[in-house]
Write a protein that holds these residues in place. Structure first.
Motif, short mmCIF file in Angstrom:
data_model
loop_
_atom_site.label_atom_id
_atom_site.label_comp_id
_atom_site.label_asym_id
_atom_site.label_seq_id
_atom_site.Cartn_x
_atom_site.Cartn_y
_atom_site.Cartn_z
N GLU A 111 0.82 -1.21 0.00
CA GLU A 111 0.00 0.00 0.00
C GLU A 111 0.86 1.26 0.00
O GLU A 111 0.51 2.27 -0.61
CB GLU A 111 -0.93 -0.01 1.21
CG GLU A 111 -2.02 -1.07 1.13
CD GLU A 111 -2.93 -0.85 -0.08
OE1 GLU A 111 -3.85 -0.03 0.00
OE2 GLU A 111 -2.70 -1.51 -1.12
N ILE A 112 1.99 1.20 0.69
CA ILE A 112 2.91 2.34 0.70
C ILE A 112 3.51 2.54 -0.69
O ILE A 112 3.58 3.66 -1.20
CB ILE A 112 4.03 2.12 1.74
CG1 ILE A 112 3.43 2.04 3.15
CG2 ILE A 112 5.07 3.24 1.66
CD1 ILE A 112 4.44 1.65 4.22
N VAL A 113 3.92 1.43 -1.31
CA VAL A 113 4.52 1.50 -2.65
C VAL A 113 3.48 1.98 -3.67
O VAL A 113 3.78 2.82 -4.54
CB VAL A 113 5.09 0.13 -3.07
CG1 VAL A 113 5.58 0.17 -4.52
CG2 VAL A 113 6.23 -0.27 -2.15
N ARG A 114 2.27 1.47 -3.56
CA ARG A 114 1.22 1.86 -4.50
C ARG A 114 0.94 3.36 -4.40
O ARG A 114 0.80 4.05 -5.42
CB ARG A 114 -0.06 1.07 -4.22
CG ARG A 114 -1.19 1.34 -5.21
CD ARG A 114 -2.28 0.30 -5.05
NE ARG A 114 -2.99 0.45 -3.80
CZ ARG A 114 -4.15 1.12 -3.68
NH1 ARG A 114 -4.71 1.69 -4.74
NH2 ARG A 114 -4.75 1.19 -2.51
N ALA A 115 0.86 3.86 -3.16
CA ALA A 115 0.63 5.29 -2.97
C ALA A 115 1.80 6.11 -3.52
O ALA A 115 1.60 7.19 -4.11
CB ALA A 115 0.44 5.59 -1.48
N GLY A 116 3.02 5.59 -3.35
CA GLY A 116 4.19 6.29 -3.86
C GLY A 116 4.19 6.36 -5.38
O GLY A 116 4.51 7.40 -5.97
N ILE A 117 3.83 5.26 -6.03
CA ILE A 117 3.78 5.23 -7.49
C ILE A 117 2.70 6.20 -8.01
O ILE A 117 2.92 6.94 -8.97
CB ILE A 117 3.51 3.80 -7.99
CG1 ILE A 117 4.72 2.90 -7.70
CG2 ILE A 117 3.20 3.79 -9.49
CD1 ILE A 117 4.49 1.44 -8.01
N GLN A 118 1.55 6.20 -7.35
CA GLN A 118 0.45 7.05 -7.79
C GLN A 118 0.73 8.53 -7.54
O GLN A 118 0.06 9.39 -8.13
CB GLN A 118 -0.85 6.63 -7.09
CG GLN A 118 -1.38 5.28 -7.55
CD GLN A 118 -2.63 4.85 -6.81
OE1 GLN A 118 -2.77 5.10 -5.62
NE2 GLN A 118 -3.55 4.21 -7.51
N SER A 119 1.70 8.81 -6.67
CA SER A 119 2.03 10.22 -6.39
C SER A 119 2.90 10.84 -7.48
O SER A 119 3.06 12.06 -7.52
CB SER A 119 2.75 10.32 -5.04
OG SER A 119 4.06 9.77 -5.12
N ILE A 120 3.45 10.01 -8.35
CA ILE A 120 4.28 10.52 -9.44
C ILE A 120 3.37 11.02 -10.57
O ILE A 120 2.46 10.31 -11.00
CB ILE A 120 5.23 9.42 -9.98
CG1 ILE A 120 6.07 8.84 -8.83
CG2 ILE A 120 6.11 9.98 -11.07
CD1 ILE A 120 6.93 9.83 -8.11
N GLY A 121 3.60 12.21 -11.03
CA GLY A 121 2.76 12.81 -12.06
C GLY A 121 2.78 12.04 -13.37
O GLY A 121 3.78 11.41 -13.73
#
Length: 223
Positions: A111-121
């Motif tokens: 979930e942390i990784v997924r949120a990190g990936i989705q935070s990239i424009g």
């Protein structure tokens, strides 16, 4: 309890601390790798794969860690024997704990990784495509490096929680730092003192690492 007693107990305590570090290190590495795979599965365009990853995450985030440890303590030797036809010759408690922590923590790391990936424009993805990169190259060279930089404080924070959770290996007989302290205290009649000592050590480590997390969060906000 005096200094002489603590000095005598030090080899056993250090051995337990080494076991805690080994379990923690392997669980973090394995959990992050599996968690990253799960995150990519959830973000994939394949509905079946994404659903499987979602069910995995929701399941392991809904069950107690102690229960998962007990499951794997009994399941790992059985699965190993079914696959190889031989009995597990390694330390069953150690292998079971590492596998259980990896599988359990992967649900949180994902979930942390997924949120990190989705935070990239999306502009980063479009730029990578313009350079002729495929999906794998975009993730490897563009998205994940930036995402992990943003995620690092949260990954470290989850690792602190995992460090605290390692005390649960006491339940299946693995001699970590806490169990070594408990056994020595019970043997020598200083149980309360040794438990307080173990608690103080865990608090110190947790406090130092939490301070580091807060420092990194502030640093990343200003950068």
């Amino acid at each position: 309890m005096n200094f002489t007693e603590l000095q005598t107990a030090m080899p056993a305590l250090m051995s337990g601390a080494t076991m805690t570090i080994k379990v923690l290190f392997l669980a973090i590495i394995g959990g992050m790798v599996l968690g990253t795979v799960l995150a990519l599965m959830r973000l994939s365009g394949n509905k079946l794969i994404a659903t499987f990853a979602k069910l995995y995450v929701n399941f392991f985030r809904s069950v107690p860690l102690l229960l998962v440890l007990m499951w794997f303590y009994f399941a790992v030797p059985m699965v190993y024997k079914l696959i190889t036809g031989q009995f597990l010759t390694l330390d069953t408690a150690f292998v079971s704990c590492v596998v259980a922590f990896m599988v359990f923590e992967a649900a949180y790391f994902s979930e942390i990784v997924r949120a990190g990936i989705q935070s990239i424009g999306k502009g980063q993805v479009n730029a990578a495509k313009a350079l002729g990169m495929n999906y794998n190259q975009t993730m490897r060279y563009v998205i994940l490096p930036q995402a992990f930089r943003k995620m690092f404080p949260l990954l470290l924070q989850q690792s602190i929680i995992l460090f605290q959770d390692t005390t649960l290996v006491f339940a299946i007989g693995l001699v970590d730092f806490f169990r070594a302290s408990y056994v020595r205290g019970d043997l020598m009649g200083f149980l309360t003192q040794y438990i307080l000592l173990a608690g103080f050590v865990y608090w110190i480590v947790g406090f130092v690492l939490s301070s580091l997390v807060n420092h990194l969060k502030m640093k990343f906000k200003t950068s």
